[in-house]
Design an enzyme around this catalytic site. Sequence first.
Site, mmCIF file in Angstrom:
data_model
loop_
_atom_site.group_PDB
_atom_site.id
_atom_site.type_symbol
_atom_site.label_atom_id
_atom_site.label_comp_id
_atom_site.label_asym_id
_atom_site.label_seq_id
_atom_site.Cartn_x
_atom_site.Cartn_y
_atom_site.Cartn_z
ATOM 1 N N SER A 18 -6.721 -11.574 -3.811
ATOM 2 C CA SER A 18 -5.421 -11.613 -4.500
ATOM 3 C C SER A 18 -5.475 -10.880 -5.837
ATOM 4 O O SER A 18 -6.385 -11.090 -6.647
ATOM 5 C CB SER A 18 -5.001 -13.060 -4.754
ATOM 6 O OG SER A 18 -3.830 -13.073 -5.545
ATOM 7 N N THR A 64 0.225 -18.365 -1.173
ATOM 8 C CA THR A 64 0.156 -17.222 -0.271
ATOM 9 C C THR A 64 -0.417 -17.654 1.077
ATOM 10 O O THR A 64 -0.547 -18.856 1.358
ATOM 11 C CB THR A 64 -0.561 -16.029 -0.943
ATOM 12 O OG1 THR A 64 -0.465 -14.902 -0.084
ATOM 13 C CG2 THR A 64 -2.019 -16.310 -1.238
ATOM 14 N N LYS A 68 2.627 -20.493 3.098
ATOM 15 C CA LYS A 68 4.010 -20.315 2.641
ATOM 16 C C LYS A 68 5.030 -21.193 3.386
ATOM 17 O O LYS A 68 5.948 -21.716 2.772
ATOM 18 C CB LYS A 68 4.427 -18.841 2.764
ATOM 19 C CG LYS A 68 3.745 -17.925 1.747
ATOM 20 C CD LYS A 68 4.296 -16.516 1.923
ATOM 21 C CE LYS A 68 3.707 -15.547 0.926
ATOM 22 N NZ LYS A 68 4.367 -14.241 0.993
ATOM 23 N N ASN A 89 6.897 -18.894 -1.906
ATOM 24 C CA ASN A 89 5.732 -18.251 -2.521
ATOM 25 C C ASN A 89 5.575 -18.625 -3.991
ATOM 26 O O ASN A 89 4.622 -18.205 -4.637
ATOM 27 C CB ASN A 89 5.776 -16.722 -2.346
ATOM 28 C CG ASN A 89 6.795 -16.051 -3.233
ATOM 29 O OD1 ASN A 89 7.678 -16.717 -3.803
ATOM 30 N ND2 ASN A 89 6.702 -14.745 -3.366
ATOM 31 N N ASP A 104 9.867 -12.776 -2.824
ATOM 32 C CA ASP A 104 9.528 -11.539 -2.106
ATOM 33 C C ASP A 104 10.741 -10.620 -1.939
ATOM 34 O O ASP A 104 10.630 -9.395 -2.089
ATOM 35 C CB ASP A 104 8.926 -11.857 -0.730
ATOM 36 C CG ASP A 104 7.509 -12.388 -0.829
ATOM 37 O OD1 ASP A 104 6.823 -12.057 -1.808
ATOM 38 O OD2 ASP A 104 7.089 -13.142 0.072
ATOM 39 N N ALA A 130 8.803 -7.599 12.442
ATOM 40 C CA ALA A 130 9.688 -8.766 12.456
ATOM 41 C C ALA A 130 8.924 -10.032 12.086
ATOM 42 O O ALA A 130 9.247 -11.122 12.545
ATOM 43 C CB ALA A 130 10.333 -8.897 13.835
ATOM 44 N N ARG A 154 7.420 -4.574 18.147
ATOM 45 C CA ARG A 154 6.675 -4.497 19.417
ATOM 46 C C ARG A 154 7.104 -5.649 20.324
ATOM 47 O O ARG A 154 7.386 -5.452 21.493
ATOM 48 C CB ARG A 154 5.173 -4.578 19.090
ATOM 49 C CG ARG A 154 4.264 -4.626 20.264
ATOM 50 C CD ARG A 154 2.822 -4.642 19.808
ATOM 51 N NE ARG A 154 2.514 -5.806 18.961
ATOM 52 C CZ ARG A 154 1.337 -6.038 18.428
ATOM 53 N NH1 ARG A 154 0.343 -5.179 18.598
ATOM 54 N NH2 ARG A 154 1.134 -7.109 17.678
ATOM 55 N N GLY A 241 4.111 0.255 -1.778
ATOM 56 C CA GLY A 241 4.276 -1.193 -1.730
ATOM 57 C C GLY A 241 3.761 -1.950 -2.947
ATOM 58 O O GLY A 241 4.017 -3.152 -3.087
HETATM 59 P P1 ATR Z 1 3.634 -10.819 8.025
HETATM 60 O O1 ATR Z 1 3.940 -12.253 7.778
HETATM 61 O O2 ATR Z 1 2.707 -10.197 7.016
HETATM 62 O O3 ATR Z 1 4.837 -9.973 8.271
HETATM 63 P P2 ATR Z 1 3.044 -11.213 10.848
HETATM 64 O O4 ATR Z 1 4.008 -12.335 10.893
HETATM 65 O O5 ATR Z 1 1.727 -11.375 11.519
HETATM 66 O O6 ATR Z 1 2.695 -10.835 9.354
HETATM 67 O O7 ATR Z 1 3.768 -9.882 11.379
HETATM 68 C C1 ATR Z 1 3.100 -8.707 11.534
HETATM 69 C C2 ATR Z 1 4.079 -7.649 12.046
HETATM 70 O O8 ATR Z 1 3.352 -6.458 12.314
HETATM 71 C C3 ATR Z 1 4.766 -8.028 13.340
HETATM 72 O O9 ATR Z 1 6.041 -7.436 13.362
HETATM 73 C C4 ATR Z 1 3.839 -7.391 14.384
HETATM 74 O O10 ATR Z 1 4.466 -7.127 15.614
HETATM 75 P P3 ATR Z 1 4.482 -8.289 16.769
HETATM 76 O O11 ATR Z 1 5.520 -9.278 16.339
HETATM 77 O O12 ATR Z 1 4.852 -7.561 18.020
HETATM 78 O O13 ATR Z 1 3.088 -8.864 16.794
HETATM 79 C C5 ATR Z 1 3.514 -6.102 13.683
HETATM 80 N N1 ATR Z 1 2.283 -5.489 14.202
HETATM 81 C C6 ATR Z 1 1.014 -5.824 13.897
HETATM 82 N N2 ATR Z 1 0.134 -5.037 14.552
HETATM 83 C C7 ATR Z 1 0.880 -4.174 15.302
HETATM 84 C C8 ATR Z 1 0.570 -3.099 16.198
HETATM 85 N N3 ATR Z 1 -0.702 -2.761 16.467
HETATM 86 N N4 ATR Z 1 1.604 -2.417 16.764
HETATM 87 C C9 ATR Z 1 2.882 -2.750 16.507
HETATM 88 N N5 ATR Z 1 3.242 -3.759 15.663
HETATM 89 C C10 ATR Z 1 2.262 -4.462 15.075
#
Ligand code: ATR
Length: 279
Positions: A18, A64, A68, A89, A104, A130, A154, A241
């Site tokens: 962090s 974090t 959360k 957060n 955020d 998402a 995805r 970012g």
């Molecule tokens: P965070 O809370 O940081 O957003 P998360 O809830 O794990 O973390 O979400 C990660 C995002 O990255 C999701 O949208 C994930 O897609 P899936 O919902 O289909 O898992 C996306 N992501 C991570 N690795 C990916 C990959 N190799 N290809 C496409 N999308 C990916």
Amino acid sequence: MADPFPRAFVCGHPIGHSRSPIIHGHWLAEHHLGGSYERLDIAPEEFQAFVRELPLTYVGGNVTIPHKEHAHRLTDRHDEAAEIIGAVNTLWLEDGRLWGGNTDAYGFAANLDAAVPDWEKKSAATVLGAGGAALAIVHALQSRGVNEIRIVNRTLARAQALVDHFRGSTSAHGWEAVPELLSDTEILINTTSLGMHGEPEVMLDLSPLPASAIVTDIVYVPLQTPLLTRAAERGLRTVDGLGMLLHQAAPGFARWFGVWPQVSTRLREIVVADLEDEK
Ligand code: ATR
């Protein structure tokens, strides 16, 4: 009387990476404040007891991964963003109660306000991902009046779940729809972990994007993600970012220590130097 030595914290598991202690430490020194900001590794099974006891020691703190959503459930007073996002957060004490907020969405919007002030006039956004980060970003876009928010994921069901949550201006799509979506996308936002050190990159042909489009990424390790590099090569405006991380920290600092801090070039340089050291 105000606490002469207010203590705040960031807690997560793991927490070693962090940067929040650097940010808040910089602001405490800059404002010559007595107070501290501590890094606490709290395991999931210890989190509830930690939250119960924290008012005895702390004025509040940041929460974090992975706490959360749990922090949201453990607090009965929320700011509007935390209520909508369903995750907390930032914790603080107010009127003898523990409040949970989410900064955020504020951090995302404030970063764009500083870097590309005309972003709000844009009416069509495409959000890649998402997950939890997308929740905050879709909330920010919607509350700033972006008319059309396309959520690409995805796993289509997760994008659809966000649409069900936010309704109105949002729509859900699979990655195969992206080339068509890009042709009238004015802001493209990566909220996935793709492009982070050690992860595969976002594989997209950016050529359909209009020349006026803005491309931003929530990944900040590396600062210049492959997506941002390719967008810059195309002559598009890009926003990294790190600014979101810096801006989301400000409201918590103001609540705990009573001063609204600046996200200055100096602060950014200090955090960038720390990121460089890790390489
Ligand atoms: P965070 O809370 O940081 O957003 P998360 O809830 O794990 O973390 O979400 C990660 C995002 O990255 C999701 O949208 C994930 O897609 P899936 O919902 O289909 O898992 C996306 N992501 C991570 N690795 C990916 C990959 N190799 N290809 C496409 N999308 C990916």
